[in-house]
Structure formats: structure tokens, C-alpha cells
Design a protein around this motif. Sequence first.
Motif, mmCIF file in Angstrom:
data_model
loop_
_atom_site.group_PDB
_atom_site.id
_atom_site.type_symbol
_atom_site.label_atom_id
_atom_site.label_comp_id
_atom_site.label_asym_id
_atom_site.label_seq_id
_atom_site.Cartn_x
_atom_site.Cartn_y
_atom_site.Cartn_z
ATOM 1 N N ILE A 34 5.013 0.014 15.212
ATOM 2 C CA ILE A 34 5.493 -1.087 14.372
ATOM 3 C C ILE A 34 5.758 -0.561 12.969
ATOM 4 N N HIS A 35 6.807 -1.070 12.367
ATOM 5 C CA HIS A 35 7.213 -0.641 11.029
ATOM 6 C C HIS A 35 6.792 -1.670 9.983
ATOM 7 N N ALA A 36 6.804 -1.242 8.727
ATOM 8 C CA ALA A 36 6.490 -2.152 7.626
ATOM 9 C C ALA A 36 7.496 -3.301 7.612
ATOM 10 N N THR A 37 6.972 -4.524 7.428
ATOM 11 C CA THR A 37 7.838 -5.706 7.376
ATOM 12 C C THR A 37 7.598 -6.543 6.122
ATOM 13 N N SER A 38 6.561 -6.214 5.346
ATOM 14 C CA SER A 38 6.358 -6.916 4.074
ATOM 15 C C SER A 38 5.540 -6.025 3.154
ATOM 16 N N ALA A 39 5.574 -6.346 1.861
ATOM 17 C CA ALA A 39 4.845 -5.527 0.892
ATOM 18 C C ALA A 39 4.490 -6.347 -0.336
ATOM 19 N N ASN A 73 2.826 5.984 -10.719
ATOM 20 C CA ASN A 73 1.482 5.389 -10.720
ATOM 21 C C ASN A 73 1.424 4.005 -10.064
ATOM 22 N N ALA A 74 2.483 3.609 -9.390
ATOM 23 C CA ALA A 74 2.494 2.288 -8.761
ATOM 24 C C ALA A 74 1.546 2.242 -7.562
ATOM 25 N N VAL A 75 1.090 1.033 -7.258
ATOM 26 C CA VAL A 75 0.255 0.790 -6.087
ATOM 27 C C VAL A 75 0.929 -0.327 -5.287
ATOM 28 N N VAL A 76 1.270 -0.036 -4.032
ATOM 29 C CA VAL A 76 1.963 -1.018 -3.194
ATOM 30 C C VAL A 76 1.262 -1.108 -1.845
ATOM 31 N N GLU A 77 1.045 -2.345 -1.384
ATOM 32 C CA GLU A 77 0.404 -2.563 -0.079
ATOM 33 C C GLU A 77 1.434 -3.067 0.918
ATOM 34 N N PHE A 78 1.477 -2.412 2.063
ATOM 35 C CA PHE A 78 2.446 -2.736 3.114
ATOM 36 C C PHE A 78 1.731 -3.332 4.316
ATOM 37 N N GLN A 79 2.428 -4.309 4.949
ATOM 38 C CA GLN A 79 1.940 -4.844 6.216
ATOM 39 C C GLN A 79 3.041 -4.705 7.264
ATOM 40 N N GLU A 112 -3.972 4.960 1.714
ATOM 41 C CA GLU A 112 -5.217 4.330 2.151
ATOM 42 C C GLU A 112 -4.879 3.249 3.173
ATOM 43 N N VAL A 113 -5.837 2.977 4.062
ATOM 44 C CA VAL A 113 -5.673 1.895 5.031
ATOM 45 C C VAL A 113 -6.876 0.974 4.922
ATOM 46 N N GLY A 114 -6.656 -0.321 5.143
ATOM 47 C CA GLY A 114 -7.751 -1.270 5.038
ATOM 48 C C GLY A 114 -7.334 -2.639 5.515
ATOM 49 N N ILE A 115 -8.239 -3.594 5.343
ATOM 50 C CA ILE A 115 -7.967 -4.993 5.662
ATOM 51 C C ILE A 115 -7.585 -5.687 4.358
ATOM 52 N N LYS A 116 -6.440 -6.347 4.376
ATOM 53 C CA LYS A 116 -5.908 -7.003 3.179
ATOM 54 C C LYS A 116 -6.958 -7.878 2.501
ATOM 55 N N VAL A 150 -1.464 -0.785 4.778
ATOM 56 C CA VAL A 150 -1.360 0.580 4.251
ATOM 57 C C VAL A 150 -1.071 0.473 2.767
ATOM 58 N N ARG A 151 -1.929 1.094 1.965
ATOM 59 C CA ARG A 151 -1.759 1.072 0.512
ATOM 60 C C ARG A 151 -1.293 2.456 0.047
ATOM 61 N N LEU A 152 -0.172 2.478 -0.640
ATOM 62 C CA LEU A 152 0.331 3.725 -1.213
ATOM 63 C C LEU A 152 0.122 3.691 -2.721
ATOM 64 N N THR A 153 -0.493 4.750 -3.241
ATOM 65 C CA THR A 153 -0.663 4.906 -4.684
ATOM 66 C C THR A 153 0.126 6.131 -5.116
ATOM 67 N N ASP A 154 1.099 5.930 -5.992
ATOM 68 C CA ASP A 154 1.938 7.052 -6.406
ATOM 69 C C ASP A 154 1.151 8.036 -7.267
ATOM 70 N N LEU A 155 1.229 9.332 -6.915
ATOM 71 C CA LEU A 155 0.530 10.389 -7.656
ATOM 72 C C LEU A 155 1.513 11.392 -8.247
#
Length: 212
Positions: A34-39, A73-79, A112-116, A150-155
Motif C-alpha cells: 500500500i502506498h501513502a494516501t494522506s499526510a 528540517n521538516a517533519v511530515v507524517e504519512f498514512q 520513524e514508524v508509529g501509531i498516529k 511513517v514519519r519523515l524528518t528531513d536531515l
Amino acid sequence: MGLVINILSKTGVGVLAITAALTLTPIKADAATIHATSADIIVDGPRGTANNRDEISNAFGAADGAFFELGYNAVVEFQFGTPTGQRFFGPGSLIEITLNNDPSWKEAVRIEVGIKGDESSFVTAQPNPFKNTETFANPVFTFDGIFDTVRLTDLTLALFGGNPSNLSTQGATGGFDVDAISVSAVPLPAAGFLLVGALGGLAALRRRKRAS
Ligand SMILES: [Ca+2]
Ligand SMILES: [Ca+2]
């Protein structure tokens, strides 16, 4: 009644057992990608606008060459999935638009991965950092457990430098460019209920058979 129950136990149980087997089989072997469908942009950061890189939906769906730039430095969470918010397991895949393109356009993220909404559930996936300069045959990230975010933090700025005030110059790459993210779907609850129902049916039939 004895005959009826006997037929039930021979045919019905067989069908139920097959149902249970079919329900179980796809869980690991052929799990749906399954692919990302929202963020949600949790922390925004400076990004460019060329190639519609400020359009977040470019990170949704299968890889297609269109990308969303996270911003420094952005932080984005994908579902994921349809409907979105589906639970998933690893490994995951993260496609950056210039993957394997060292030394130009160096970019990196922490995955990172986690529960929203449950901060304590988040764990860091490997490799960390995930750099587009590495040569990936398959751009995979790995983790244990079942999650929905899935949370992406830009480094990029921290690891490779850059110029947040001038995103148009070579070397000022903006943040990590996400073309696509995918994970493996945990089968929908309906499959679990089917299995529970099948096992329950088996037990009931056994009880009835003994009673006869
Ligand atoms: Ca970029
Ligand atoms: Ca894309």
C-alpha cells in the motif's frame, strides 16, 4: 439428526478449514503493498517550488517521477491505503527522486514508524539516516511491529549543509524529495473475523458431534 450432523462435519468443517487456510495464507507471503494516501505536515520547512515540488500529493501513490520536497528540517507524517490509515508492517520502500545520485543533490531523512497520535509508539527504522547518496538496489527501510504512520524528518541541512535562503542555487537542494512511500498492508479486520468465525464454527460443530 446424526446423519445431518455427520455430513455437516465432513463438508462444513472442510469448507471452514479451507476458508481459514486461505485467510491465513496471504498475511506474510503475498501481503498487499500500500502506498501513502494522506499526510500531515507536523513541522514545515523551506522548500523550492520548481517541478511542483511543493505539492504534497506528489508523494502519494506509486512512484511516477513527480515528487514532494519535505523542506529543510521538516517533519511530515504519512498514512497509507484506501481508506487511509491502514495498519502495516515492514519492510517499507522510500523512493527519492534522485536516488543513487551521489555526489549531486545530497539529501537525507530519519524514518520513524508509529501509531498516529501516540508519541511513545514511534520507533526509528533502519537505515538511519536514510540517505539518497547510498546505492540502493531496492530503497528499503526495515522495522519490527505493526503501525499506521511513517514519519519523515528531513536531515538534509544538518548532514549536507545548504542554503535555506536561496533554494534555487546548485548545492541548495531543499529537503528530501519524496516520490513514493510504500509498506505492506495488514489484512483488513474482516479477514480476522472470518478466521475467528471459522474456528468458532469448527468448535461448535465438534461440540454438536460429540453431543449426538
Ligand atoms: Ca530536494
Ligand atoms: Ca510521486
